[in-house]
Design a protein around this motif. Structure first.
Motif, PDB file in Angstrom:
ATOM      1  N   PHE A  48      23.443  40.933  32.024  1.00  0.00           N
ATOM      2  CA  PHE A  48      23.040  39.070  31.455  1.00  0.00           C
ATOM      3  C   PHE A  48      22.297  38.715  31.189  1.00  0.00           C
ATOM      4  O   PHE A  48      21.259  39.939  30.719  1.00  0.00           O
ATOM      5  CB  PHE A  48      23.951  38.183  32.832  1.00  0.00           C
ATOM      6  CG  PHE A  48      22.250  38.636  34.679  1.00  0.00           C
ATOM      7  CD1 PHE A  48      21.677  38.412  34.336  1.00  0.00           C
ATOM      8  CD2 PHE A  48      23.103  39.681  34.881  1.00  0.00           C
ATOM      9  CE1 PHE A  48      20.937  38.587  34.669  1.00  0.00           C
ATOM     10  CE2 PHE A  48      22.149  40.411  36.644  1.00  0.00           C
ATOM     11  CZ  PHE A  48      21.015  39.825  36.201  1.00  0.00           C
ATOM     12  N   ASP A  49      21.387  37.989  30.827  1.00  0.00           N
ATOM     13  CA  ASP A  49      20.509  37.399  30.290  1.00  0.00           C
ATOM     14  C   ASP A  49      19.396  36.998  31.079  1.00  0.00           C
ATOM     15  O   ASP A  49      19.504  36.466  31.918  1.00  0.00           O
ATOM     16  CB  ASP A  49      20.949  35.429  29.695  1.00  0.00           C
ATOM     17  CG  ASP A  49      19.394  35.791  28.415  1.00  0.00           C
ATOM     18  OD1 ASP A  49      18.741  36.323  29.060  1.00  0.00           O
ATOM     19  OD2 ASP A  49      19.614  34.976  27.339  1.00  0.00           O
ATOM     20  N   GLU A  50      18.772  38.271  31.448  1.00  0.00           N
ATOM     21  CA  GLU A  50      18.028  38.334  32.654  1.00  0.00           C
ATOM     22  C   GLU A  50      16.357  37.544  31.876  1.00  0.00           C
ATOM     23  O   GLU A  50      16.570  36.543  33.000  1.00  0.00           O
ATOM     24  CB  GLU A  50      16.992  39.709  32.415  1.00  0.00           C
ATOM     25  CG  GLU A  50      18.653  40.362  32.822  1.00  0.00           C
ATOM     26  CD  GLU A  50      17.348  41.997  33.408  1.00  0.00           C
ATOM     27  OE1 GLU A  50      16.191  42.279  32.770  1.00  0.00           O
ATOM     28  OE2 GLU A  50      18.490  43.149  33.309  1.00  0.00           O
ATOM     29  N   SER A  51      16.547  37.114  30.994  1.00  0.00           N
ATOM     30  CA  SER A  51      15.098  35.817  30.299  1.00  0.00           C
ATOM     31  C   SER A  51      15.586  34.255  30.988  1.00  0.00           C
ATOM     32  O   SER A  51      14.854  33.325  31.220  1.00  0.00           O
ATOM     33  CB  SER A  51      15.052  36.187  28.979  1.00  0.00           C
ATOM     34  OG  SER A  51      16.516  35.612  28.138  1.00  0.00           O
ATOM     35  N   ALA A  52      16.792  34.614  30.645  1.00  0.00           N
ATOM     36  CA  ALA A  52      18.282  32.583  31.485  1.00  0.00           C
ATOM     37  C   ALA A  52      17.586  33.163  32.528  1.00  0.00           C
ATOM     38  O   ALA A  52      17.396  31.551  32.475  1.00  0.00           O
ATOM     39  CB  ALA A  52      19.147  32.673  31.234  1.00  0.00           C
ATOM     40  N   LEU A  53      17.298  34.048  33.355  1.00  0.00           N
ATOM     41  CA  LEU A  53      17.975  33.958  34.867  1.00  0.00           C
ATOM     42  C   LEU A  53      15.965  34.205  35.303  1.00  0.00           C
ATOM     43  O   LEU A  53      16.358  32.619  36.475  1.00  0.00           O
ATOM     44  CB  LEU A  53      17.654  35.588  35.175  1.00  0.00           C
ATOM     45  CG  LEU A  53      17.801  35.818  36.578  1.00  0.00           C
ATOM     46  CD1 LEU A  53      19.205  34.604  37.472  1.00  0.00           C
ATOM     47  CD2 LEU A  53      17.843  36.471  36.785  1.00  0.00           C
ATOM     48  N   ALA A  54      15.291  34.225  34.859  1.00  0.00           N
ATOM     49  CA  ALA A  54      14.492  34.260  34.578  1.00  0.00           C
ATOM     50  C   ALA A  54      13.815  32.127  34.376  1.00  0.00           C
ATOM     51  O   ALA A  54      12.548  32.062  35.341  1.00  0.00           O
ATOM     52  CB  ALA A  54      12.202  34.717  33.942  1.00  0.00           C
ATOM     53  N   PRO A  57       6.782  38.577  35.557  1.00  0.00           N
ATOM     54  CA  PRO A  57       7.644  39.478  35.194  1.00  0.00           C
ATOM     55  C   PRO A  57       8.606  39.720  36.264  1.00  0.00           C
ATOM     56  O   PRO A  57       8.786  39.668  37.146  1.00  0.00           O
ATOM     57  CB  PRO A  57       7.173  40.893  34.358  1.00  0.00           C
ATOM     58  CG  PRO A  57       6.113  40.936  35.269  1.00  0.00           C
ATOM     59  CD  PRO A  57       5.194  40.116  35.917  1.00  0.00           C
ATOM     60  N   LEU A  58       9.774  39.687  35.676  1.00  0.00           N
ATOM     61  CA  LEU A  58      11.205  39.579  36.717  1.00  0.00           C
ATOM     62  C   LEU A  58      11.599  41.288  35.865  1.00  0.00           C
ATOM     63  O   LEU A  58      12.100  41.805  34.368  1.00  0.00           O
ATOM     64  CB  LEU A  58      11.962  38.920  36.442  1.00  0.00           C
ATOM     65  CG  LEU A  58      13.842  39.137  36.500  1.00  0.00           C
ATOM     66  CD1 LEU A  58      13.176  38.840  38.376  1.00  0.00           C
ATOM     67  CD2 LEU A  58      14.580  38.006  36.280  1.00  0.00           C
ATOM     68  N   THR A 113       9.774  40.846  41.351  1.00  0.00           N
ATOM     69  CA  THR A 113       9.086  39.995  40.338  1.00  0.00           C
ATOM     70  C   THR A 113       7.598  40.218  40.900  1.00  0.00           C
ATOM     71  O   THR A 113       6.963  40.729  41.621  1.00  0.00           O
ATOM     72  CB  THR A 113       9.159  38.368  40.693  1.00  0.00           C
ATOM     73  OG1 THR A 113       8.522  37.866  42.385  1.00  0.00           O
ATOM     74  CG2 THR A 113      10.656  37.842  40.853  1.00  0.00           C
ATOM     75  N   GLY A 114       6.515  39.541  40.292  1.00  0.00           N
ATOM     76  CA  GLY A 114       5.185  39.822  40.417  1.00  0.00           C
ATOM     77  C   GLY A 114       4.412  39.919  41.741  1.00  0.00           C
ATOM     78  O   GLY A 114       3.569  40.049  42.217  1.00  0.00           O
ATOM     79  N   ASN A 115       4.882  38.443  42.943  1.00  0.00           N
ATOM     80  CA  ASN A 115       4.440  38.573  44.068  1.00  0.00           C
ATOM     81  C   ASN A 115       5.832  39.210  45.385  1.00  0.00           C
ATOM     82  O   ASN A 115       5.180  39.076  46.222  1.00  0.00           O
ATOM     83  CB  ASN A 115       4.188  37.216  44.347  1.00  0.00           C
ATOM     84  CG  ASN A 115       5.367  36.305  43.884  1.00  0.00           C
ATOM     85  OD1 ASN A 115       6.830  36.208  43.954  1.00  0.00           O
ATOM     86  ND2 ASN A 115       4.744  35.087  44.052  1.00  0.00           N
TER      87      ASN A 115
END
Length: 350
Positions: free
Chosen positions: A15-21, A34-35, A53-55
């Motif tokens: 799936f579109d990981e940028s859309a999820l992020a 980043p994811l 993710t970052g945290n």
């Protein structure tokens, strides 16, 4: 050691990981990229992913792609029941967000806390000690009884399922699902679809039923033999809690799908409770003396499992199953249903 395995996202489930992020950044307060996305192997219904993710790490559950069977893959129900149980003594992950808009990543999905723990799929728990095995199985009985003791109205789930006629509705549902995914004639399934509705015991209490309560859906504490999270609530509803007990105990009557099960194991040597001990432990925590008509609950669950696994196999043929192993399940529905029918026949010989 845990049995959990992470893989690259399979082609059918990308799936579109940028859309999820972008979605997570606006729906989770402290989200920080980043994811990075990986897929959990195993699980035959809703694809499940680790979000790094970052945290912190999260877990995402989504519907599979393609045409879905009616009333299947209801990730919104999973989200709702775990959110409702979060402040009870039933251990569940924290829920972060539910997205019902398929335009974001192609299907409905939700994101939850990633609980640290061990996941075991082999019923005999070969990597653990005798005392650890016993403690984990007894905790399965305890947590199951705790679930069935939850006040449905108090947690806001009074409308989570229809009242009454639980087995009649479930038998009808899984009969329809089986017929919708049928790939060959299985006489035992036809016999069970006739026998079960005519032999339903009286239901005395309505509780939250998990629907897939088994070792493989429990996260075990990283170092202690106790359950820290109950997962995979897709099949949960309101009904008879004895359905969950019979579901787990069907493993005492036959092998697991591809691994050695409890039916032929030396349980005393392994430290695993017998079926009688497990049921007694459940009854003790649930505050009941015994279970009448016990064989029905096992037979019903073998039939139901056969119907579920037939759907998994059909999705494997269609190319949209959540696990790459789905296509290997060809004979499981036949094996399970024929074993259940032999149990029915044995009842007439008593």
């Amino acid at each position: 050691m845990s049995d959990v395995e992470l893989t690259e996202v399979r082609e059918a489930h990308r799936f579109d990981e940028s859309a999820l992020a972008a979605y997570l950044a606006t729906h989770i307060d402290d989200y920080a990229g980043p994811l990075q996305v990986q897929q959990f192997e195993g699980g035959q219904s809703n694809p499940t992913f680790q979000l790094q993710t970052g945290n912190r790490n999260y877990v995402l559950r989504k519907q599979p792609p393609g045409e879905l069977l009616p009333s299947a893959h209801q990730v919104d129900r999973e989200f709702r029941v775990m959110q409702a149980l979060h402040n009870t003594d039933v251990p569940v992950p924290r829920m972060y967000c539910l997205c019902e808009d398929p335009d974001v990543i192609g299907t409905k999905f939700y994101v939850m806390e990633m609980v640290e723990g061990r996941l075991f799929t082999e019923a005999l728990l070969p990597s653990l000690s005798k005392s650890e095995r016993r403690a984990i199985y007894l905790d399965l009985a305890r947590v199951m009884a705790r679930l069935h003791s939850v006040d449905v109205a108090a947690v806001g789930l009074s409308e989570f399922g229809r009242p009454g006629n639980y087995y009649e509705r479930q038998i009808g549902r899984w009969s329809k699902q089986y017929l919708a995914s049928k790939t060959e004639q299985i006489d035992a399934m036809d016999k069970l679809m006739e026998w079960l509705p005519a032999n339903i015991p009286e239901q005395t209490k309505t509780v939250i039923v998990h629907g897939d309560f088994r070792l493989g859906n429990m996260l075990i504490h990283p170092s202690e033999p106790r359950i820290v999270a109950v997962l995979d609530w897709e099949l949960s509803t309101l009904g008879d809690g004895l359905a969950d007990v019979g579901y787990l105990c069907q493993d005492y009557h036959g092998e697991s799908y591809f691994a050695e099960g409890l039916s032929s194991a030396n349980l005393e040597e392994l430290g695993i409770p017998t079926e009688e001990e497990f049921v007694a432990e459940y009854c003790r925590h649930a505050g009941i003396d015994h279970i009448d008509n016990w064989p029905f609950y096992v037979i019903y669950n073998m039939f139901r499992s056969a119907g579920i696994i037939q759907g998994v196999y059909k999705r494997g043929l269609d190319g949209n199953a959540s696990s790459a192993t789905a296509i290997q399940y060809k004979e499981i529905a036949r094996i399970r249903s024929e074993r259940a029918w032999r149990m029915v026949e044995s009842l007439g010989k008593r």
